[in-house]
Design a protein around this motif. Structure first.
Motif, PDB file in Angstrom:
ATOM      1  N   UNK A 128       0.830  -1.203   0.000  1.00 52.77           N
ATOM      2  CA  UNK A 128       0.000   0.000   0.000  1.00 52.77           C
ATOM      3  C   UNK A 128       0.870   1.260   0.000  1.00 52.77           C
ATOM      4  N   UNK A 129       1.937   1.249   0.797  1.00 49.95           N
ATOM      5  CA  UNK A 129       2.825   2.415   0.867  1.00 49.95           C
ATOM      6  C   UNK A 129       3.544   2.642  -0.462  1.00 49.95           C
ATOM      7  N   UNK A 130       3.942   1.560  -1.106  1.00 47.42           N
ATOM      8  CA  UNK A 130       4.619   1.687  -2.402  1.00 47.42           C
ATOM      9  C   UNK A 130       3.697   2.289  -3.460  1.00 47.42           C
ATOM     10  N   UNK A 131       2.381   2.133  -3.224  1.00 43.98           N
ATOM     11  CA  UNK A 131       1.401   2.711  -4.148  1.00 43.98           C
ATOM     12  C   UNK A 131       0.986   4.115  -3.707  1.00 43.98           C
ATOM     13  N   UNK A 132       1.598   4.602  -2.616  1.00 47.23           N
ATOM     14  CA  UNK A 132       1.336   5.963  -2.149  1.00 47.23           C
ATOM     15  C   UNK A 132       0.278   6.092  -1.081  1.00 47.23           C
ATOM     16  N   UNK A 133      -0.075   4.968  -0.405  1.00 43.79           N
ATOM     17  CA  UNK A 133      -1.148   5.005   0.599  1.00 43.79           C
ATOM     18  C   UNK A 133      -0.626   4.627   1.993  1.00 43.79           C
ATOM     19  N   UNK A 191      -6.871 -12.177  15.177  1.00 47.39           N
ATOM     20  CA  UNK A 191      -7.005 -11.584  13.850  1.00 47.39           C
ATOM     21  C   UNK A 191      -6.008 -10.437  13.698  1.00 47.39           C
ATOM     22  N   UNK A 192      -5.628 -10.202  12.439  1.00 48.51           N
ATOM     23  CA  UNK A 192      -4.732  -9.086  12.123  1.00 48.51           C
ATOM     24  C   UNK A 192      -5.460  -8.180  11.141  1.00 48.51           C
ATOM     25  N   UNK A 193      -5.920  -7.035  11.635  1.00 47.50           N
ATOM     26  CA  UNK A 193      -6.665  -6.100  10.792  1.00 47.50           C
ATOM     27  C   UNK A 193      -5.768  -4.932  10.393  1.00 47.50           C
ATOM     28  N   UNK A 194      -6.005  -4.458   9.185  1.00 43.70           N
ATOM     29  CA  UNK A 194      -5.191  -3.362   8.639  1.00 43.70           C
ATOM     30  C   UNK A 194      -6.122  -2.220   8.264  1.00 43.70           C
ATOM     31  N   UNK A 195      -5.715  -1.002   8.586  1.00 38.04           N
ATOM     32  CA  UNK A 195      -6.473   0.185   8.205  1.00 38.04           C
ATOM     33  C   UNK A 195      -5.605   1.052   7.295  1.00 38.04           C
ATOM     34  N   UNK A 196      -6.240   1.690   6.332  1.00 36.12           N
ATOM     35  CA  UNK A 196      -5.472   2.428   5.331  1.00 36.12           C
ATOM     36  C   UNK A 196      -6.267   3.618   4.794  1.00 36.12           C
ATOM     37  N   UNK A 197      -5.561   4.560   4.253  1.00 34.12           N
ATOM     38  CA  UNK A 197      -6.207   5.709   3.610  1.00 34.12           C
ATOM     39  C   UNK A 197      -6.729   5.350   2.215  1.00 34.12           C
ATOM     40  N   UNK A 198      -6.261   4.225   1.683  1.00 34.91           N
ATOM     41  CA  UNK A 198      -6.689   3.795   0.345  1.00 34.91           C
ATOM     42  C   UNK A 198      -8.157   3.399   0.344  1.00 34.91           C
ATOM     43  N   UNK A 222       0.686 -19.606   8.971  1.00 38.14           N
ATOM     44  CA  UNK A 222      -0.568 -20.064   8.395  1.00 38.14           C
ATOM     45  C   UNK A 222      -1.580 -18.968   8.151  1.00 38.14           C
ATOM     46  N   UNK A 223      -1.171 -17.701   8.267  1.00 40.87           N
ATOM     47  CA  UNK A 223      -2.106 -16.590   8.102  1.00 40.87           C
ATOM     48  C   UNK A 223      -1.981 -16.034   6.688  1.00 40.87           C
ATOM     49  N   UNK A 224      -3.044 -16.208   5.898  1.00 41.03           N
ATOM     50  CA  UNK A 224      -3.003 -15.725   4.518  1.00 41.03           C
ATOM     51  C   UNK A 224      -3.978 -14.574   4.260  1.00 41.03           C
ATOM     52  N   UNK A 225      -5.101 -14.536   4.980  1.00 37.93           N
ATOM     53  CA  UNK A 225      -6.110 -13.510   4.711  1.00 37.93           C
ATOM     54  C   UNK A 225      -6.079 -12.409   5.764  1.00 37.93           C
ATOM     55  N   UNK A 226      -6.222 -11.168   5.300  1.00 40.07           N
ATOM     56  CA  UNK A 226      -6.218 -10.002   6.180  1.00 40.07           C
ATOM     57  C   UNK A 226      -7.331  -9.059   5.743  1.00 40.07           C
ATOM     58  N   UNK A 227      -8.101  -8.560   6.721  1.00 45.18           N
ATOM     59  CA  UNK A 227      -9.107  -7.561   6.406  1.00 45.18           C
ATOM     60  C   UNK A 227      -8.445  -6.190   6.340  1.00 45.18           C
ATOM     61  N   UNK A 228      -8.654  -5.514   5.234  1.00 49.22           N
ATOM     62  CA  UNK A 228      -8.084  -4.178   5.025  1.00 49.22           C
ATOM     63  C   UNK A 228      -9.258  -3.209   4.879  1.00 49.22           C
ATOM     64  N   UNK A 229      -9.313  -2.216   5.762  1.00 48.79           N
ATOM     65  CA  UNK A 229     -10.452  -1.289   5.800  1.00 48.79           C
ATOM     66  C   UNK A 229      -9.982   0.145   5.640  1.00 48.79           C
ATOM     67  N   UNK A 230     -10.697   0.886   4.843  1.00 52.03           N
ATOM     68  CA  UNK A 230     -10.390   2.304   4.621  1.00 52.03           C
ATOM     69  C   UNK A 230     -10.718   3.119   5.878  1.00 52.03           C
ATOM     70  N   UNK A 231      -9.863   4.099   6.212  1.00 56.74           N
ATOM     71  CA  UNK A 231     -10.189   5.036   7.289  1.00 56.74           C
ATOM     72  C   UNK A 231     -11.619   5.516   7.073  1.00 56.74           C
ATOM     73  N   UNK A 232     -12.423   5.488   8.140  1.00 60.37           N
ATOM     74  CA  UNK A 232     -13.818   5.873   7.931  1.00 60.37           C
ATOM     75  C   UNK A 232     -14.398   6.571   9.155  1.00 60.37           C
TER      76      UNK A 232
END
Length: 434
Positions: free
Chosen positions: A12-17, A37-44, A78-88
């Motif tokens: 995400x950072x390499x894409x500017x987010x 769970x490992x959740x990720x939040x992003x401006x994207x 063994x963790x392959x899926x991550x929820x990525x949510x836009x800042x909201x």
């Protein structure tokens, strides 16, 4: 942080987010716990996230959430899926559960401000460290569950947060902030807006925790009547102190929790809309505590035939553990009689030894049933319906009665579980023609 989470953040950072891990995984990481769970939040935005990653699933696209599947080479633990949510920013909550709408924001702090508790409102970046605008780390040190902003506002938005606050208190062994406690007391009725399925999930997570005794807060805050209508009656009969020592299995912990209200156990579990196995098993386990003690191996085998070997073993193992705890936690009529005897004679040690000896003897009987492979279910009976048909018995009620009599014969005399012996027994009993 698992390799996959860092891969997503870097991508995400390499894409500017901008991007961070967020929420419970940050809290658990600080506490040295293994996050679920490992959740990720992003401006994207969601469409931008989907353009960056080749494998995604629209799990909550209307709320800005996309599940990202990382490449196999980035999978760790063994963790392959991550929820990525836009800042909201969440809109108005008119149903006390879900926002009517969400709007995206460019501010991480605004995103963190919408979360439930300070300990869940932290973000983390590999280089920038922990972002903690609401002092979650301080509350972790103080071991306190405190709402972000005003507790009443958070609970008015989502009524389930009231149960979640108590559940976090149990899982982490933290205190519930006074403002949060008072907020629950004042908004308890709004729990009616939450589905029983969601309520059951929170209740189970609490009962499965290391401190299930904190379930008492459901009663002291006034939430209990809104869990199920019969729930308050559990407290009237007393909450078992043994819960923390029970195996973390739904049937065992729900059954033990409801052991003082066996007549209501099935209804309470059904009202919570639990799965059939949990309803049947939990209510049966609760019922075992109200039954009189079995006095013979035959009676024990009958009990196993009714409830299953594992459940009966769990029951006696729980009673043995019980005897190692507070004497006030005596469950069965047998132990109540022994307690009364103790009061009359003052023989505290003798009484406990007697009760322990009886329970250990029953466990030895169970071990013998297992080692000798005793028949304790109709499916293990060496006489079948087909055998009876060949002997002239027509299918129907009479056949079922004959099989039950043969089964009872084997429960009394396990060595009689042979087809020829059972046929001879039925013939001698006049149930079959010779």
């Amino acid at each position: 942080m698992p390799k996959g989470a860092e891969f997503i953040i870097r991508s995400l950072e390499n894409a500017g987010f901008e991007a961070y891990i967020v929420g419970g995984c940050v809290r658990d990481g600080i506490l040295g716990r293994d996050p679920e769970d490992w959740d990720i939040t992003t401006i994207a935005k969601p469409d931008e996230i989907k353009r960056i990653f080749s494998h995604t699933v629209d799990t909550g696209i209307e709320h800005g959430t996309v599940t990202v599947l990382v490449p196999p080479e980035e999978v760790e633990r063994g963790i392959r899926s991550f929820e990525v949510t836009t800042y909201r920013i969440d809109g108005e909550y008119t149903d006390h559960r879900h926002p009517n709408a969400v709007s995206f924001t460019g501010s991480l702090e605004e995103d963190l401000a919408r979360r439930d508790f300070t300990i869940n409102a932290m973000a983390y970046h590999m280089e920038r460290g922990i972002i903690d605008p609401f002092h979650g780390q301080e509350d972790l040190e103080k071991k306190i569950v405190r709402a972000v902003g005003k507790a009443k506002d958070r609970f008015a938005e989502d009524a389930l947060r009231m149960m979640r606050g108590i559940r976090f208190s149990a899982q982490l062994d933290f205190s519930l902030d006074e403002e949060a406690y008072l907020g629950i007391e004042s908004l308890k009725e709004s729990l009616e807006n939450v589905s029983k399925e969601r309520i059951a999930v929170e209740l189970w997570k609490l009962l499965a925790s290391a401190h299930p005794d904190k379930v008492e807060m459901f009663f002291s805050t006034g939430l209990a009547p809104y869990i199920t209508e019969d729930f308050p009656k559990i407290q009237e009969s007393g909450i078992p102190k043994l819960l923390p020592f029970a195996p973390v299995e739904k049937i065992v912990r729900f059954g033990l929790f409801l052991r003082n209200v066996p007549d209501l156990a099935r209804k309470i579990l059904r009202d919570l809309k639990l799965d059939r196995e949990s309803i049947e098993g939990g209510s049966h386990f609760a019922a075992l505590f109200s039954e009189e003690e079995v006095e013979s191996p035959y009676a024990l085998r009958k009990r196993i035939a009714r409830y299953g070997l594992k459940m009966v073993r769990d029951f006696y193992e729980m009673r043995l553990a019980l005897l190692h705890q507070d004497e006030a936690e005596l469950y069965s009529p047998l132990e109540s009689d022994l307690l009364e005897s103790k009061r009359r004679t003052g023989e505290i040690i003798t009484t406990k030894k007697q009760a322990e000896s009886i329970v250990k003897e029953r466990l030895l009987w169970i071990t013998k049933v297992e080692s000798e492979k005793n028949c304790v279910s109709l499916s293990e009976l060496m006489l079948s319906g087909k055998d009876l048909i060949s002997l002239g018995v027509s299918p129907g009620k009479r056949m079922g009665e004959i099989l039950q009599l043969a089964f009872d014969r084997v429960l009394q005399e396990p060595k009689e579980n042979e087809k020829e012996k059972l046929i001879s027994y039925l013939q001698e009993s006049g149930l079959l023609d010779s």
